[in-house]
Scaffold this motif. Structure first.
Motif, PDB file in Angstrom:
ATOM      1  N   GLY A   1      10.435  -7.915  -2.633  1.00 36.12           N
ATOM      2  CA  GLY A   1       9.213  -7.782  -3.421  1.00 36.12           C
ATOM      3  C   GLY A   1       8.210  -6.792  -2.858  1.00 36.12           C
ATOM      4  N   ALA A   2       8.605  -6.059  -1.807  1.00 39.18           N
ATOM      5  CA  ALA A   2       7.670  -5.093  -1.200  1.00 39.18           C
ATOM      6  C   ALA A   2       7.508  -3.834  -2.049  1.00 39.18           C
ATOM      7  N   GLY A   3       8.495  -3.576  -2.930  1.00 30.70           N
ATOM      8  CA  GLY A   3       8.435  -2.381  -3.784  1.00 30.70           C
ATOM      9  C   GLY A   3       9.498  -1.352  -3.462  1.00 30.70           C
ATOM     10  N   LYS A   4      10.493  -1.748  -2.673  1.00 27.68           N
ATOM     11  CA  LYS A   4      11.520  -0.788  -2.239  1.00 27.68           C
ATOM     12  C   LYS A   4      12.373  -0.301  -3.413  1.00 27.68           C
ATOM     13  N   THR A   5      12.901  -1.233  -4.191  1.00 26.12           N
ATOM     14  CA  THR A   5      13.735  -0.849  -5.345  1.00 26.12           C
ATOM     15  C   THR A   5      12.899  -0.106  -6.391  1.00 26.12           C
ATOM     16  N   THR A   6      11.657  -0.556  -6.584  1.00 24.32           N
ATOM     17  CA  THR A   6      10.755   0.136  -7.518  1.00 24.32           C
ATOM     18  C   THR A   6      10.589   1.597  -7.111  1.00 24.32           C
ATOM     19  N   THR A   7      10.506   1.847  -5.793  1.00 23.23           N
ATOM     20  CA  THR A   7      10.372   3.218  -5.293  1.00 23.23           C
ATOM     21  C   THR A   7      11.571   4.057  -5.720  1.00 23.23           C
ATOM     22  N   LEU A   8      12.784   3.531  -5.499  1.00 27.96           N
ATOM     23  CA  LEU A   8      13.989   4.284  -5.872  1.00 27.96           C
ATOM     24  C   LEU A   8      14.055   4.495  -7.383  1.00 27.96           C
ATOM     25  N   ASN A   9      13.747   3.449  -8.146  1.00 27.63           N
ATOM     26  CA  ASN A   9      13.802   3.565  -9.613  1.00 27.63           C
ATOM     27  C   ASN A   9      12.776   4.556 -10.149  1.00 27.63           C
ATOM     28  N   THR A  10      11.650   4.687  -9.431  1.00 34.12           N
ATOM     29  CA  THR A  10      10.626   5.657  -9.830  1.00 34.12           C
ATOM     30  C   THR A  10      11.102   7.078  -9.526  1.00 34.12           C
ATOM     31  N   ILE A  11      11.740   7.256  -8.366  1.00 35.41           N
ATOM     32  CA  ILE A  11      12.278   8.579  -8.015  1.00 35.41           C
ATOM     33  C   ILE A  11      13.347   8.997  -9.031  1.00 35.41           C
ATOM     34  N   SER A  12      14.204   8.049  -9.420  1.00 37.43           N
ATOM     35  CA  SER A  12      15.324   8.331 -10.337  1.00 37.43           C
ATOM     36  C   SER A  12      14.894   8.550 -11.779  1.00 37.43           C
ATOM     37  N   GLY A  13      13.646   8.225 -12.091  1.00 37.82           N
ATOM     38  CA  GLY A  13      13.177   8.383 -13.464  1.00 37.82           C
ATOM     39  C   GLY A  13      13.431   7.174 -14.341  1.00 37.82           C
ATOM     40  N   ILE A  14      13.964   6.095 -13.748  1.00 36.80           N
ATOM     41  CA  ILE A  14      14.189   4.854 -14.516  1.00 36.80           C
ATOM     42  C   ILE A  14      12.837   4.237 -14.856  1.00 36.80           C
ATOM     43  N   LEU A  15      11.919   4.319 -13.888  1.00 34.02           N
ATOM     44  CA  LEU A  15      10.529   3.922 -14.124  1.00 34.02           C
ATOM     45  C   LEU A  15       9.659   5.170 -14.030  1.00 34.02           C
ATOM     46  N   LYS A  16       8.617   5.233 -14.837  1.00 38.74           N
ATOM     47  CA  LYS A  16       7.702   6.379 -14.782  1.00 38.74           C
ATOM     48  C   LYS A  16       6.419   5.951 -14.067  1.00 38.74           C
ATOM     49  N   PRO A  17       5.976   6.738 -13.080  1.00 38.75           N
ATOM     50  CA  PRO A  17       4.718   6.379 -12.415  1.00 38.75           C
ATOM     51  C   PRO A  17       3.529   6.572 -13.342  1.00 38.75           C
ATOM     52  N   VAL A  18       2.481   5.780 -13.119  1.00 39.68           N
ATOM     53  CA  VAL A  18       1.263   5.935 -13.928  1.00 39.68           C
ATOM     54  C   VAL A  18       0.330   6.966 -13.291  1.00 39.68           C
ATOM     55  N   ALA A  19       0.561   7.261 -11.998  1.00 39.71           N
ATOM     56  CA  ALA A  19      -0.220   8.296 -11.317  1.00 39.71           C
ATOM     57  C   ALA A  19       0.592   8.836 -10.149  1.00 39.71           C
ATOM     58  N   GLY A  20       0.231  10.049  -9.727  1.00 43.66           N
ATOM     59  CA  GLY A  20       0.925  10.661  -8.591  1.00 43.66           C
ATOM     60  C   GLY A  20       2.008  11.638  -9.040  1.00 43.66           C
ATOM     61  N   THR A  21       2.591  12.340  -8.061  1.00 43.69           N
ATOM     62  CA  THR A  21       3.631  13.325  -8.383  1.00 43.69           C
ATOM     63  C   THR A  21       4.864  13.130  -7.500  1.00 43.69           C
ATOM     64  N   ILE A  22       6.019  13.484  -8.072  1.00 41.21           N
ATOM     65  CA  ILE A  22       7.289  13.480  -7.330  1.00 41.21           C
ATOM     66  C   ILE A  22       7.844  14.897  -7.385  1.00 41.21           C
ATOM     67  N   GLU A  23       8.045  15.479  -6.219  1.00 41.10           N
ATOM     68  CA  GLU A  23       8.651  16.813  -6.133  1.00 41.10           C
ATOM     69  C   GLU A  23      10.029  16.687  -5.509  1.00 41.10           C
ATOM     70  N   TYR A  24      10.985  17.387  -6.121  1.00 41.10           N
ATOM     71  CA  TYR A  24      12.352  17.407  -5.596  1.00 41.10           C
ATOM     72  C   TYR A  24      12.837  18.850  -5.627  1.00 41.10           C
ATOM     73  N   MET A  25      13.230  19.377  -4.492  1.00 40.31           N
ATOM     74  CA  MET A  25      13.684  20.777  -4.396  1.00 40.31           C
ATOM     75  C   MET A  25      12.663  21.731  -5.040  1.00 40.31           C
ATOM     76  N   ASN A  26      11.391  21.491  -4.750  1.00 41.74           N
ATOM     77  CA  ASN A  26      10.286  22.321  -5.260  1.00 41.74           C
ATOM     78  C   ASN A  26      10.082  22.264  -6.776  1.00 41.74           C
ATOM     79  N   HIS A  27      10.678  21.274  -7.439  1.00 40.05           N
ATOM     80  CA  HIS A  27      10.398  21.048  -8.867  1.00 40.05           C
ATOM     81  C   HIS A  27       9.567  19.779  -8.992  1.00 40.05           C
ATOM     82  N   ASP A  28       8.600  19.792  -9.898  1.00 41.73           N
ATOM     83  CA  ASP A  28       7.875  18.557 -10.205  1.00 41.73           C
ATOM     84  C   ASP A  28       8.727  17.765 -11.202  1.00 41.73           C
ATOM     85  N   ILE A  29       9.338  16.672 -10.718  1.00 47.69           N
ATOM     86  CA  ILE A  29      10.257  15.905 -11.584  1.00 47.69           C
ATOM     87  C   ILE A  29       9.615  14.613 -12.099  1.00 47.69           C
TER      88      ILE A  29
END
Length: 235
Positions: A37-65
């Motif tokens: 319940g700490a948010g570990k799986t949520t973190t991965l699902n947010t990176i993968s695009g399964i969940l969309k963040p309500v704020a903040g940015t994710i950059e991967y290989m210099n692309h804003d994904i």
């Protein structure tokens, strides 16, 4: 290679991630540890695009994904092995593996990668024609990782690879994770078995209730008294 900046993710009104910052460099194994319940799986699902963040940015290989759909993220080589394995029980081992190569057009390379997966996991070669659902838990975990490798990941996200497995199987899986990393795949690992995760990682993050509370070299975290008492059973 990957940078999360002030990421907030919600489930309805509940804030699951509260402005987290994480970065992963090419070639690293980075572990995220923390209680249920700490948010570990949520973190991965947010990176993968399964969940969309309500704020903040994710950059991967210099692309804003941050707003990219999951299939586009996968096509760029960012691949997640989900918690609970989620293989296709009614497909054979080989069919499961080939699902990993679904987006690929390079037939010869796919055949080479299939051999590579069979070399890493000889058990899968032996069970090639068996249905995925008839495999043991450890074999299903091998299959889930093998399927992800068939996507040619540049960055592999592993969610609780040790979950429900016998200690001897866990050691084998973690040894293979190190091998995969040595062959050039960057790895982000979410794991309740903190000792095992930190023993193979280069760096680690400790999560509590949707926040990063500690970030350090994995060895330093293994020797940190707070981490020891909270996550390593005090030893």
């Amino acid at each position: 290679m990957l940078k999360l900046h002030k990421i907030h993710t919600k489930y309805g009104h509940i804030e699951a991630l509260k402005g987290i910052d994480i970065h992963v460099k090419e070639g690293e194994i980075v572990a995220i540890i923390g209680a249920n319940g700490a948010g570990k799986t949520t973190t991965l699902n947010t990176i993968s695009g399964i969940l969309k963040p309500v704020a903040g940015t994710i950059e991967y290989m210099n692309h804003d994904i941050t707003k990219w759909p999951t299939d586009k993220i996968v096509a760029e080589g960012l691949i997640q092995v989900p918690e609970g394995r989620q293989i296709f029980p009614l497909l054979t081992v080989k069919e499961n593996l080939m699902m990993g190569a679904y987006l690929r057009k390079d037939k010869l390379e796919v055949a080479n990668d299939l051999e590579m997966v069979y070399n890493l996991f000889p058990r899968l070669k032996e069970r090639e024609k068996q249905l995925g659902g008839t495999l043991s838990g450890g074999e299903q975990q091998m299959l889930a990782i093998g399927r992800a490798l068939m996507s040619k990941p540049a960055l592999l996200l592993l969610d609780e690879p040790s979950l429900g497995l016998a200690p001897i199987i866990v050691q084998n899986i973690f040894k293979i994770i190190v091998d995969i990393n040595k062959k050039g795949t960057t790895i982000m690992l979410v794991e309740q078995n903190a000792h095992m995760a930190l023993s193979i990682a280069h760096r680690g993050y400790v999560m509590e209730t949707g926040k990063i509370i500690l970030e350090d070299d994995a060895k330093a975290l293994l020797n940190n008294d707070e981490v020891k008492s909270a996550y390593l059973g005090g030893h």
